[in-house]
Design a protein around this motif. Structure first.
Motif, PDB file in Angstrom:
ATOM      1  N   VAL A 242       0.864  -1.184   0.000  1.00 22.86           N
ATOM      2  CA  VAL A 242       0.000   0.000   0.000  1.00 22.86           C
ATOM      3  C   VAL A 242       0.897   1.231   0.000  1.00 22.86           C
ATOM      4  O   VAL A 242       1.828   1.326   0.805  1.00 22.86           O
ATOM      5  CB  VAL A 242      -0.940   0.027   1.220  1.00 22.86           C
ATOM      6  CG1 VAL A 242      -1.886   1.216   1.144  1.00 22.86           C
ATOM      7  CG2 VAL A 242      -1.738  -1.276   1.311  1.00 22.86           C
ATOM      8  N   PHE A 243       0.599   2.179  -0.899  1.00 25.22           N
ATOM      9  CA  PHE A 243       1.486   3.330  -1.094  1.00 25.22           C
ATOM     10  C   PHE A 243       0.710   4.641  -1.111  1.00 25.22           C
ATOM     11  O   PHE A 243      -0.435   4.701  -1.570  1.00 25.22           O
ATOM     12  CB  PHE A 243       2.255   3.190  -2.419  1.00 25.22           C
ATOM     13  CG  PHE A 243       3.005   1.905  -2.562  1.00 25.22           C
ATOM     14  CD1 PHE A 243       4.255   1.750  -1.990  1.00 25.22           C
ATOM     15  CD2 PHE A 243       2.448   0.848  -3.260  1.00 25.22           C
ATOM     16  CE1 PHE A 243       4.949   0.559  -2.116  1.00 25.22           C
ATOM     17  CE2 PHE A 243       3.126  -0.351  -3.398  1.00 25.22           C
ATOM     18  CZ  PHE A 243       4.385  -0.492  -2.827  1.00 25.22           C
ATOM     19  N   LYS A 244       1.372   5.702  -0.630  1.00 26.36           N
ATOM     20  CA  LYS A 244       0.824   7.049  -0.736  1.00 26.36           C
ATOM     21  C   LYS A 244       1.137   7.594  -2.121  1.00 26.36           C
ATOM     22  O   LYS A 244       2.251   7.426  -2.629  1.00 26.36           O
ATOM     23  CB  LYS A 244       1.443   7.958   0.328  1.00 26.36           C
ATOM     24  CG  LYS A 244       1.212   7.493   1.759  1.00 26.36           C
ATOM     25  CD  LYS A 244       1.961   8.378   2.743  1.00 26.36           C
ATOM     26  CE  LYS A 244       1.824   7.863   4.167  1.00 26.36           C
ATOM     27  NZ  LYS A 244       2.603   8.684   5.134  1.00 26.36           N
ATOM     28  N   ILE A 245       0.155   8.276  -2.712  1.00 21.34           N
ATOM     29  CA  ILE A 245       0.291   8.765  -4.079  1.00 21.34           C
ATOM     30  C   ILE A 245      -0.025  10.264  -4.134  1.00 21.34           C
ATOM     31  O   ILE A 245      -0.991  10.729  -3.515  1.00 21.34           O
ATOM     32  CB  ILE A 245      -0.673   8.012  -5.021  1.00 21.34           C
ATOM     33  CG1 ILE A 245      -0.299   6.537  -5.103  1.00 21.34           C
ATOM     34  CG2 ILE A 245      -0.692   8.630  -6.418  1.00 21.34           C
ATOM     35  CD1 ILE A 245       1.010   6.251  -5.771  1.00 21.34           C
ATOM     36  N   GLY A 246       0.796  10.991  -4.881  1.00 19.99           N
ATOM     37  CA  GLY A 246       0.449  12.369  -5.219  1.00 19.99           C
ATOM     38  C   GLY A 246       0.920  13.432  -4.270  1.00 19.99           C
ATOM     39  O   GLY A 246       0.474  14.584  -4.359  1.00 19.99           O
ATOM     40  N   GLY A 247       1.835  13.129  -3.363  1.00 23.19           N
ATOM     41  CA  GLY A 247       2.365  14.149  -2.467  1.00 23.19           C
ATOM     42  C   GLY A 247       3.288  15.102  -3.200  1.00 23.19           C
ATOM     43  O   GLY A 247       3.759  14.819  -4.306  1.00 23.19           O
TER      44      GLY A 247
ATOM     45  N   THR B 241       6.232  16.039  -2.095  1.00 27.54           N
ATOM     46  CA  THR B 241       7.620  15.728  -1.788  1.00 27.54           C
ATOM     47  C   THR B 241       7.832  14.219  -1.820  1.00 27.54           C
ATOM     48  O   THR B 241       6.875  13.444  -1.901  1.00 27.54           O
ATOM     49  CB  THR B 241       8.021  16.251  -0.395  1.00 27.54           C
ATOM     50  OG1 THR B 241       7.244  15.556   0.604  1.00 27.54           O
ATOM     51  CG2 THR B 241       7.751  17.746  -0.280  1.00 27.54           C
ATOM     52  N   SER B 242       9.089  13.803  -1.725  1.00 30.02           N
ATOM     53  CA  SER B 242       9.394  12.381  -1.728  1.00 30.02           C
ATOM     54  C   SER B 242       8.880  11.674  -0.476  1.00 30.02           C
ATOM     55  O   SER B 242       8.649  10.463  -0.493  1.00 30.02           O
ATOM     56  CB  SER B 242      10.910  12.169  -1.848  1.00 30.02           C
ATOM     57  OG  SER B 242      11.575  12.786  -0.763  1.00 30.02           O
TER      58      SER B 242
ATOM     59  N   LYS C 245       3.116   1.995  -9.610  1.00 30.25           N
ATOM     60  CA  LYS C 245       3.065   2.978  -8.525  1.00 30.25           C
ATOM     61  C   LYS C 245       3.893   4.213  -8.850  1.00 30.25           C
ATOM     62  O   LYS C 245       3.446   5.360  -8.663  1.00 30.25           O
ATOM     63  CB  LYS C 245       3.548   2.324  -7.223  1.00 30.25           C
ATOM     64  CG  LYS C 245       3.525   3.241  -6.001  1.00 30.25           C
ATOM     65  CD  LYS C 245       4.875   3.861  -5.694  1.00 30.25           C
ATOM     66  CE  LYS C 245       5.874   2.817  -5.218  1.00 30.25           C
ATOM     67  NZ  LYS C 245       7.138   3.478  -4.787  1.00 30.25           N
ATOM     68  N   GLU C 246       5.110   4.012  -9.344  1.00 27.83           N
ATOM     69  CA  GLU C 246       5.984   5.136  -9.674  1.00 27.83           C
ATOM     70  C   GLU C 246       5.397   5.987 -10.799  1.00 27.83           C
ATOM     71  O   GLU C 246       5.486   7.214 -10.778  1.00 27.83           O
ATOM     72  CB  GLU C 246       7.373   4.619 -10.072  1.00 27.83           C
ATOM     73  CG  GLU C 246       8.154   4.004  -8.918  1.00 27.83           C
ATOM     74  CD  GLU C 246       8.546   5.027  -7.872  1.00 27.83           C
ATOM     75  OE1 GLU C 246       8.602   6.236  -8.189  1.00 27.83           O
ATOM     76  OE2 GLU C 246       8.791   4.616  -6.720  1.00 27.83           O
ATOM     77  N   ARG C 247       4.805   5.335 -11.790  1.00 25.23           N
ATOM     78  CA  ARG C 247       4.247   6.081 -12.919  1.00 25.23           C
ATOM     79  C   ARG C 247       3.049   6.924 -12.483  1.00 25.23           C
ATOM     80  O   ARG C 247       2.947   8.103 -12.842  1.00 25.23           O
ATOM     81  CB  ARG C 247       3.834   5.109 -14.030  1.00 25.23           C
ATOM     82  CG  ARG C 247       3.340   5.819 -15.270  1.00 25.23           C
ATOM     83  CD  ARG C 247       3.106   4.833 -16.403  1.00 25.23           C
ATOM     84  NE  ARG C 247       2.554   5.496 -17.580  1.00 25.23           N
ATOM     85  CZ  ARG C 247       2.138   4.865 -18.666  1.00 25.23           C
ATOM     86  NH1 ARG C 247       2.237   3.547 -18.732  1.00 25.23           N
ATOM     87  NH2 ARG C 247       1.639   5.515 -19.692  1.00 25.23           N
ATOM     88  N   LEU C 248       2.134   6.336 -11.715  1.00 27.94           N
ATOM     89  CA  LEU C 248       0.963   7.088 -11.263  1.00 27.94           C
ATOM     90  C   LEU C 248       1.368   8.218 -10.333  1.00 27.94           C
ATOM     91  O   LEU C 248       0.821   9.327 -10.405  1.00 27.94           O
ATOM     92  CB  LEU C 248      -0.023   6.144 -10.568  1.00 27.94           C
ATOM     93  CG  LEU C 248      -1.330   6.796 -10.096  1.00 27.94           C
ATOM     94  CD1 LEU C 248      -2.133   7.308 -11.291  1.00 27.94           C
ATOM     95  CD2 LEU C 248      -2.164   5.817  -9.283  1.00 27.94           C
ATOM     96  N   ASP C 249       2.338   7.965  -9.460  1.00 29.88           N
ATOM     97  CA  ASP C 249       2.795   9.003  -8.537  1.00 29.88           C
ATOM     98  C   ASP C 249       3.413  10.173  -9.294  1.00 29.88           C
ATOM     99  O   ASP C 249       3.176  11.340  -8.960  1.00 29.88           O
ATOM    100  CB  ASP C 249       3.811   8.406  -7.562  1.00 29.88           C
ATOM    101  CG  ASP C 249       4.235   9.385  -6.488  1.00 29.88           C
ATOM    102  OD1 ASP C 249       3.350  10.015  -5.871  1.00 29.88           O
ATOM    103  OD2 ASP C 249       5.446   9.534  -6.269  1.00 29.88           O
ATOM    104  N   ALA C 250       4.194   9.879 -10.337  1.00 26.80           N
ATOM    105  CA  ALA C 250       4.800  10.942 -11.133  1.00 26.80           C
ATOM    106  C   ALA C 250       3.738  11.784 -11.833  1.00 26.80           C
ATOM    107  O   ALA C 250       3.834  13.021 -11.887  1.00 26.80           O
ATOM    108  CB  ALA C 250       5.754  10.341 -12.164  1.00 26.80           C
ATOM    109  N   ILE C 251       2.705  11.140 -12.365  1.00 29.97           N
ATOM    110  CA  ILE C 251       1.626  11.862 -13.043  1.00 29.97           C
ATOM    111  C   ILE C 251       0.884  12.768 -12.062  1.00 29.97           C
ATOM    112  O   ILE C 251       0.572  13.921 -12.372  1.00 29.97           O
ATOM    113  CB  ILE C 251       0.661  10.859 -13.704  1.00 29.97           C
ATOM    114  CG1 ILE C 251       1.335  10.220 -14.916  1.00 29.97           C
ATOM    115  CG2 ILE C 251      -0.646  11.527 -14.092  1.00 29.97           C
ATOM    116  CD1 ILE C 251       0.566   9.079 -15.525  1.00 29.97           C
TER     117      ILE C 251
END
Length: 263
Positions: free
Chosen positions: A74-79, A81-82, A104-110
């Motif tokens: 489970v990951f936090k998305i869209g913050g 900062t890192s 996860k990395e791709r969605l977070d970057a978007i």
């Protein structure tokens, strides 16, 4: 993710995605390569009034081998900062760990680019649609994962979206994914969706009145989720070790780690 049992057919370490060469009738040997593997694990998401809860076990497996006892799903998305301290969306991925990490990395970057360009975080509804297009774009070589997205909608109500590997999705009250999904989902259907629950004395047969479907309080959901995983680890070897629980509210995201069976 090597399984270091020596395989005489492959003359070396056996990888979970390698298949032994097959002999054909014409005398040639046919070699195959399967880029996918299933790393086990299970995730659960439940939407409530003013919160959304997502949980996943931390075991990562390859066949009968345990790769690690702590692999969060489970990951936090869209913050901004890192550290993701101000993230407003949760994503759980279970299945092939490498594809889950890439997704996860791709969605977070978007989501981060959206926040930078528009000066505000992406809503969970918009993020749900965007995740669907990301998965659909890879439909001919899909991310081998079962994804669940969670957050709060514009009315401050919990929202949970479940996906198949090629982008079909729907908003639900609760959903389980991964190795023990078939064990946990019937339990959630009864305890969260109130399936097959009726008001006592309301009638006989088809005249029975169904129990009103109302969101459960957070304290009840926390108990249900822990009970669901405690039951699953007794019946499934790919689930266990620890339980990662994240709860998103208007005040932010809370995370805690609870123990599960390790055998």
């Amino acid at each position: 993710m090597a399984m270091f049992s020596q395989n005489p057919v492959l003359d070396g370490p056996n990888y979970s995605f390698a298949e032994a060469p097959q002999a054909r009738a014409d005398g040639f040997r046919e070699h195959r390569f399967n880029p996918y593997t299933d790393n086990g694990g299970t995730t659960v998401a439940v939407a409530g009034d003013g919160f959304a809860m997502m949980a996943g076990d931390t075991r990562s497996t390859s066949g009968y081998s345990i790769n690690t006892r702590f692999a969060p799903k489970v990951f936090k998305i869209g913050g901004s900062t890192s550290s993701q301290e101000d993230a407003n969306i949760l994503l759980s991925v279970v299945g092939f760990a490498a594809d889950g990490e890439a997704l996860k990395e791709r969605l977070d970057a978007i989501c981060k680019m959206y926040r930078y360009r528009h000066g505000k975080p992406m809503t969970v509804n918009a993020c749900a649609k965007r995740l669907s297009t990301i998965l659909y774009q890879k439909r001919f070589f899909p991310y081998y994962v079962y994804a669940i997205l969670g957050g709060l909608d514009e009315e401050n109500k919990g929202a949970v979206y479940s996906y198949d590997p090629v982008g079909s999705y729907e908003r639900e009250q609760c959903r389980a994914g991964g190795a023990a999904a078939s064990l946990i989902m019937p339990f959630l259907d009864n305890q969260v969706n109130f399936k097959n629950q009726y008001i006592p004395g309301s009638g006989v047969g088809h005249a029975l009145q169904e129990r009103e479907r109302t969101p459960l309080p957070r304290s009840d959901v926390e108990v249900l989720v822990k009970d669901a995983f405690d039951s699953a680890v007794e019946r499934h070897i790919e689930v266990g070790d620890a339980l990662q629980v994240m709860v998103i509210t208007k005040d932010g995201i809370e995370e805690k780690i609870l123990p599960l069976k390790q055998d």
